[in-house]
Each structure stands twice: as structure tokens, then as C-alpha cells.
Motif scaffolding. Sequence first.
Motif, PDB file in Angstrom:
ATOM      1  N   HIS A 260       0.841  -1.188   0.000  1.00 40.24           N
ATOM      2  CA  HIS A 260       0.000   0.000   0.000  1.00 40.24           C
ATOM      3  C   HIS A 260       0.881   1.245   0.000  1.00 40.24           C
ATOM      4  O   HIS A 260       1.877   1.309   0.721  1.00 40.24           O
ATOM      5  N   GLU A 261       0.505   2.240  -0.795  1.00 37.23           N
ATOM      6  CA  GLU A 261       1.282   3.467  -0.847  1.00 37.23           C
ATOM      7  C   GLU A 261       1.180   4.216   0.477  1.00 37.23           C
ATOM      8  O   GLU A 261       0.133   4.251   1.124  1.00 37.23           O
ATOM      9  N   ASP A 262       2.272   4.835   0.855  1.00 29.03           N
ATOM     10  CA  ASP A 262       2.337   5.538   2.132  1.00 29.03           C
ATOM     11  C   ASP A 262       1.292   6.650   2.217  1.00 29.03           C
ATOM     12  O   ASP A 262       0.643   6.837   3.251  1.00 29.03           O
ATOM     13  N   HIS A 263       1.090   7.381   1.101  1.00 28.60           N
ATOM     14  CA  HIS A 263       0.159   8.505   1.159  1.00 28.60           C
ATOM     15  C   HIS A 263      -1.267   8.022   1.387  1.00 28.60           C
ATOM     16  O   HIS A 263      -2.093   8.738   1.971  1.00 28.60           O
ATOM     17  N   LEU A 264      -1.587   6.790   0.961  1.00 22.87           N
ATOM     18  CA  LEU A 264      -2.910   6.240   1.226  1.00 22.87           C
ATOM     19  C   LEU A 264      -3.041   5.815   2.682  1.00 22.87           C
ATOM     20  O   LEU A 264      -4.059   6.086   3.339  1.00 22.87           O
ATOM     21  N   LEU A 265      -2.028   5.133   3.193  1.00 24.14           N
ATOM     22  CA  LEU A 265      -2.074   4.683   4.579  1.00 24.14           C
ATOM     23  C   LEU A 265      -2.254   5.853   5.533  1.00 24.14           C
ATOM     24  O   LEU A 265      -2.993   5.764   6.520  1.00 24.14           O
ATOM     25  N   ARG A 266      -1.606   6.960   5.227  1.00 27.36           N
ATOM     26  CA  ARG A 266      -1.707   8.120   6.111  1.00 27.36           C
ATOM     27  C   ARG A 266      -3.080   8.775   6.049  1.00 27.36           C
ATOM     28  O   ARG A 266      -3.434   9.548   6.943  1.00 27.36           O
ATOM     29  N   ARG A 267      -3.841   8.492   5.013  1.00 28.75           N
ATOM     30  CA  ARG A 267      -5.204   9.011   4.924  1.00 28.75           C
ATOM     31  C   ARG A 267      -6.234   7.978   5.378  1.00 28.75           C
ATOM     32  O   ARG A 267      -7.432   8.170   5.199  1.00 28.75           O
ATOM     33  N   GLY A 268      -5.755   6.876   5.935  1.00 29.08           N
ATOM     34  CA  GLY A 268      -6.662   5.833   6.384  1.00 29.08           C
ATOM     35  C   GLY A 268      -7.217   4.982   5.267  1.00 29.08           C
ATOM     36  O   GLY A 268      -8.247   4.319   5.432  1.00 29.08           O
ATOM     37  N   LEU A 269      -6.558   4.964   4.109  1.00 24.40           N
ATOM     38  CA  LEU A 269      -6.988   4.196   2.949  1.00 24.40           C
ATOM     39  C   LEU A 269      -5.961   3.127   2.619  1.00 24.40           C
ATOM     40  O   LEU A 269      -4.877   3.076   3.202  1.00 24.40           O
ATOM     41  N   LYS A 270      -6.296   2.272   1.656  1.00 22.09           N
ATOM     42  CA  LYS A 270      -5.380   1.240   1.185  1.00 22.09           C
ATOM     43  C   LYS A 270      -5.461   1.138  -0.327  1.00 22.09           C
ATOM     44  O   LYS A 270      -6.420   1.592  -0.939  1.00 22.09           O
ATOM     45  N   ASN A 271      -4.446   0.512  -0.902  1.00 24.81           N
ATOM     46  CA  ASN A 271      -4.492   0.210  -2.333  1.00 24.81           C
ATOM     47  C   ASN A 271      -5.399  -1.005  -2.499  1.00 24.81           C
ATOM     48  O   ASN A 271      -4.992  -2.130  -2.235  1.00 24.81           O
ATOM     49  N   TYR A 272      -6.618  -0.765  -2.935  1.00 26.40           N
ATOM     50  CA  TYR A 272      -7.605  -1.834  -3.051  1.00 26.40           C
ATOM     51  C   TYR A 272      -7.409  -2.654  -4.317  1.00 26.40           C
ATOM     52  O   TYR A 272      -7.500  -3.887  -4.299  1.00 26.40           O
ATOM     53  N   TRP A 273      -7.120  -1.996  -5.423  1.00 26.70           N
ATOM     54  CA  TRP A 273      -6.991  -2.723  -6.692  1.00 26.70           C
ATOM     55  C   TRP A 273      -5.782  -3.645  -6.708  1.00 26.70           C
ATOM     56  O   TRP A 273      -5.828  -4.720  -7.295  1.00 26.70           O
ATOM     57  N   GLY A 274      -4.657  -3.217  -6.135  1.00 26.04           N
ATOM     58  CA  GLY A 274      -3.482  -4.066  -6.071  1.00 26.04           C
ATOM     59  C   GLY A 274      -2.465  -3.865  -7.176  1.00 26.04           C
ATOM     60  O   GLY A 274      -1.569  -4.703  -7.342  1.00 26.04           O
ATOM     61  N   TYR A 275      -2.548  -2.749  -7.912  1.00 19.46           N
ATOM     62  CA  TYR A 275      -1.569  -2.506  -8.976  1.00 19.46           C
ATOM     63  C   TYR A 275      -0.296  -1.891  -8.394  1.00 19.46           C
ATOM     64  O   TYR A 275       0.141  -0.817  -8.786  1.00 19.46           O
ATOM     65  N   ASN A 276       0.290  -2.586  -7.429  1.00 21.00           N
ATOM     66  CA  ASN A 276       1.474  -2.091  -6.725  1.00 21.00           C
ATOM     67  C   ASN A 276       2.281  -3.285  -6.236  1.00 21.00           C
ATOM     68  O   ASN A 276       2.576  -3.433  -5.050  1.00 21.00           O
ATOM     69  N   SER A 277       2.647  -4.145  -7.179  1.00 22.41           N
ATOM     70  CA  SER A 277       3.227  -5.452  -6.853  1.00 22.41           C
ATOM     71  C   SER A 277       4.590  -5.330  -6.183  1.00 22.41           C
ATOM     72  O   SER A 277       5.380  -4.439  -6.483  1.00 22.41           O
TER      73      SER A 277
END
Length: 754
Positions: A260-277
Amino acid sequence: MSSAAEQETVAEQGAAGQRGPVAAVNGVQRRAPGMPAWPGAPMPLGARFRVGPDGVAGTNFALWAGGAEAVDLCLFDDEGVESRHRLTELTHEIWHGFLPGVMPGQRYGYRVHGRWDPWTGGRWNPAKLLLDPYARAVDGDYGPFGMSPEVYGHVRDWPQQQVADTVRDERDSAPYVPKGVVVHDEAPDDEWMDDRRPKTPWADSVIYELHVRGFTRTHPDIPEELRGTYAGLAHPAAIEHLTRLGVTAVELLPVHQFAHEDHLLRRGLKNYWGYNSIGYFAPHAGYAASGTRGQQVGEFKAMVRALHAAGIEVVLDVVYNHTAEAGELGPMLSLKGIDNRGYYRLQSDARRYADYTGCGNTLHVVQPHVLRLITDSLRYWVTEMGVDGFRFDLAAALARSMHDVDMLSPFLAVIAQDPVLRRVKLIAEPWDVGTGGYQVGAFPPLWTEWNDRYRNAVRDFWRHALPDVREMGYRLSGSSDLYAWGGRRPYASVNFITAHDGFTLRDLVSYERKHNEANGEGNRDGSNDNRSWNCGAEGETDDERVRALRRRQLRNLLTTLLLSTGVPMLVAGDELGRTQRGNNNAYCQDNEISWLDWGLLDDPEWRALFELTARLIKLRHRHPVLRRRAFFSGRAHSADGLRDLAWFTPRGTEMTERDWYAPAATLGMYLSGRDIPGRDERGAPILDDSFLAVLHAGERPVSFVLPGPPWAERYEVVVDTSREEQDAAPETAHRAGTAITVPARAVLLLRVCS
């Protein structure tokens, strides 16, 4: 540029963390002593458990790290205590060793030593625990509130931001990163004995794009503990929906281990789709119900077997163009610390990354070891995990040789000659974000492609925005202008109207503007080119006239897709009227915005849409004229002058060149079932019914004269999208040569009767 003294200061601050204990137990860092590794073997790469001829059980570890000076294998017990084992054997740039007693389930990682010199692309940092690129399973995740600064190879909080990535961070990352897991992947010979791969021919395929987690997350008939997992997708209730719908393949959004990208984690979100292998051999641990110490591998295989038993192929959406390590300011998780220069494309200023993906980095596929990593991964998923094909994200980035996209590139050449990979389904997303990256229609034979020109034409036709019908004619009949070369067939075109990226089908007819506020990026993310029409109101409305028109438009879009020549791709939930509330970039929404709402099946208006979709797919399976294996010729094949494809105006006359260039909202397409190319399983010529499809996008009804002999004597209405319930009335027959009224914004499919 930071001075050597400044870097020494940072190094001294973190030196204790590097030289001393490395695992935290009750707040105290400690490390267990390591035993020397036996020499082992350089092949195969990764961690492979085995029992030697002398009866000694253990695991062989092998890591390609071409520019490294030393490699430490790090093992972790259940309390997180680390033991380090120096790999002293180096063969052809592969560091290797065998550790007796290391059994399946063991967690591990690497520390790679080398020169820290970002200006020349060298970013070795042994303080950072690195994931094995060949790890078969991964255990652990990143913190819920962002990646810790220790996960970065450089000092993330260095005060001079312009040189932040040049100062090495000496703090230990091991407590903050996932670990690889040793898996006993040499399964018994009979493990796949009960597996029967469907092997559906391309022309007969109907693809269904779905998200493993989102598809079953709210399914009421699946046990709660299995929802959102591989086991949930294998559950009979999930498979029943797929078989009732009639799809032949599921295309799974990325299931490789991702971060999960750091900027998402800090906003309480996650990389849902998974295009971040970050792990190309490991099934994503977050989708496993049975455990993450290797159990996810068996659970994935069981899912594949269950889908195969139902006659459904499994296609993986794979992301080999970039990794989760981003650019020079991104984290150090694996390849960046193993050999940054060897794995990634760098600019002439080697401190910077070449980015053809929009994600910060691009894998350097021209390098033999990178190409080997990708092809080894692909073969593993086919031969050991049982999958039937792949959709390659941003495939143009993989086809770049030095800088330009090259259809003779090493990647495409290797795939073409590989005895395993050339036999599976290969789908290209034929573009990337770099110069010259748009390559629709250019991929070589053997490949199929996502056809975004089909998507754009169909969307524009049904919102009455096409200047003429030329583009629509090509797209409905298989896109011969793009694919009729090199022996390619109509099924080279994967036709789609929606995909995971963009509006859902229901949102396409409900919103004219994106509504991505939930993503936390000020609605700046996502495409502004949606080619959508809200039917008179933005978003949800109680106006029944608008709601009825939207449902009709949905029927029009689905009918067009499933009657078109080529391979249709549906998105999970479009057959149910799923909405994302206008979000056209829900990549970070692991919640009700993205999950399927199975309650829609209980609503009569949406259940009717499902029934129509299933009926259209069944019609497609029953009639080979709707899924041709060769392009139409447009020439007469019999003495009566009947051609395999003909186009008609509302006057009942064949279209002329002038008609193709004139503004029009109505198009008649005649498909002849005589002498379809190919033979059936008995070797006999293929004969089928003939059909006339009338597509009318105008806001008022139109009179359409049905073509007379030799085209037909009578016509029978099979599908009428103006009606909510398709089976509410008997099929209606009309004499050829008579005029019928085509309702506003509707598709009529008529069967030719003798």
C-alpha cells in the motif's frame, strides 16, 4: 548535494541499529547468532525446501544480486528474533547457500551489502531487510498509519529535501516489513490429477473481470470468515452466480503480493486494486482465509480447481511494468536494495528513474535477469498454480527495448517462443504513459488486446455523440481495421465498455462528472474523459422517467457488447447495476463503494438486468455467427448474392459510402449464418441462423424497413431492449420488406426466418 560529513553523522546515529540486535521483543532489540550456510546450489532461484539424497531436510536459498558485495540471509522465529547467515557462494552473480533444518513456514529476508552511491544508481543498504523476489508466500503487512521511516533506504526526514534521497538511513527496517515464507511447493504428483482445465477457445470466451475481495465481501450465502478471500471465490454460492451468468473466464485484478502506498495509509486508505506489486510469485496474503505462512498457496490452488470444475478459466491481471518501490523517494522493499541499477530503468542522471508507468519506476525488462524474473513468474503461475492466462497491465512498457516500444523486443520474443506461455491466453493493455506508448492494434499475433477504441465508440454512439457511424461499423464487426493483419483473428479484440478503471456501467448512465472526493485528492484524480451521459440528472434520482431511461441505456450497452464480434469483457456487478456513486478511480476504496452489493439481485429492476445479460450470453454461446473465428469478407458466398455481412439504412437499403459519412443515429447490421468459416467437431460446415441487429440511439422512434429477399422472408424479434422484461411477451414476427417502428434508444435483434 550532501557532504560526506553529513552522511557520516547520519550513519553514526543509526550504527547501533545496524551492528547490534535487530528484532524487537518487549521493546528490546536482539538477534540470535547464525550458523554458517552450506554451499547449496544457484538454481533454482528463491527458497526451495528439499530433502537431499543423504536424508537431510532443509532449504536452498538463491538470490541474483549482480553488483552486491555480500548477502546475508536472515531468518525470523515466531517472536521476530533474527538470525543472520552469510551466503558465501557466488555463481554467475547468484548468491546461494543451503541451510539444513529450515522447514516450510520459515520466515526470511535478505540484507544486501554494497556501495551507497545514488548518483550512479547504487543504493545498497544492509540495514534494510529485503523481500526475496522469488518468495512463494509473504507474511505480514505494513502499519495501518503509514510506512515507518525505517522502511526507506534514505533518510526520509532529512532537512534538505532536494538531497533527501542521497543520505543513507542506517536504521533497521526488519520490524516494519513483511517477510518471505518458505513453501513446500514440490507438491505430490496427484495434486492436480482432479483438475481439468477448460481450455475455452478464444472465439467462445466471455471474460468477467472481478476483484477477489470485493466480489464476495458482502455475499450473504458465503460464510463470513470466507468472504473476500480465495476460499470465498471458490465457494459454491460464488461459482453459481458465474455459471448462471454464463461467463467462461474470470480475470482477477492483481493477486500478486502488493504493498500500500504511504500517502494512502496516512489518509486511512489502502491500495484496493493491487496494482502495486512487490512479490511476483506470492498470492496476496490479504486474500487468504486459511493463514499466511504458506497456507495461501494451497488456498489459491483450491480456488483454481473449483473454478475449473465449473468450466471457468482463471486469468490473472499482472503488473510487471513497475513495482511498489516507486521512484528515488520511495521505500526500499526488495529490488531497489538488491541491485537498483540492475532491475530498474534509470535516466542519464542515474539518481533518477525512467518512468513510463506513472508509478515512479519501470522495470528494465531488457536485462536478462529481469526478463527471467518475469518469465519464471509467469511459468510458475501456469504450471504450479494452474492459471490459464494473463492480462498485462501497461504492456507497452514491457515492450520497450531501449526507449521506444518495439514489437520485436526481448519480452515479446521470449513469450512467442516459450513452450508454456505461448499456449495460454495473453491479453495486452496496449499502452503506457510514455511517448509513443499508445499501441492499440500493434501487438503481434498470439496476443489479444484491450480495445479502448471499441469502448469509446460504443459509449459515444449511445450518448449520440458520434459524427457518423463509420467507427461503430468497424467496432461491431471485429475491428478489422486494427487486427486484420498477420493472420490475426477477430478475437484479437477484447471488447469492453467498462473496466475496473473508470465508471461502472450504471454510473456511466448516471453521472457526467467524476465524484472522487472520497479518495482524498480534491477530486483531481481519475479521468475527465468519461464519455458518459446522466440521462438528465446527475447521480441518483427519484424521477422514474430518468431511472427508466437509464435502465434502457444499460440494456442497450450490454446488448451491444454481447452481440459484437470479438471477445466481450464484463466487469463484475455491471450485470446487477452496481454503482460506485460516481467514483471513477476507486483504487483506494476497500469498502461498499467498490464491493458488490448482492442485495441488488433482490430488486426486480436489477434482477431483470441480470436475466437479460445471462440470456444474451446464452444466445452468444448458441450461435457461432455471433462469435466468428474469422473476419467478415463482405463478399457474396452464394448465387443469390447473400453476403456474410451487410449494413442497412432505415430505408431498408444497403449503406453506400455517403451513408457511412452522414450523421446518423440508426444502424442495421445483417449477420449471415451461411458458410461460417471453419468446421464443427465432426468436420461439417458450420451453419447457423442469420440475424439482423438494429441499433437506434435517437431520442425519438424511427421507422425501419426490414430488408427483403434474398436477405429474408420473415423476421422474428428475439431481443427488444425497450422492454424491461424480455420474456414478458412472445417473440414477434414481421414480414420482410415491411416497416417496423424501432423505439427510441433501443436495440432490436431479429432472427431471419425462411
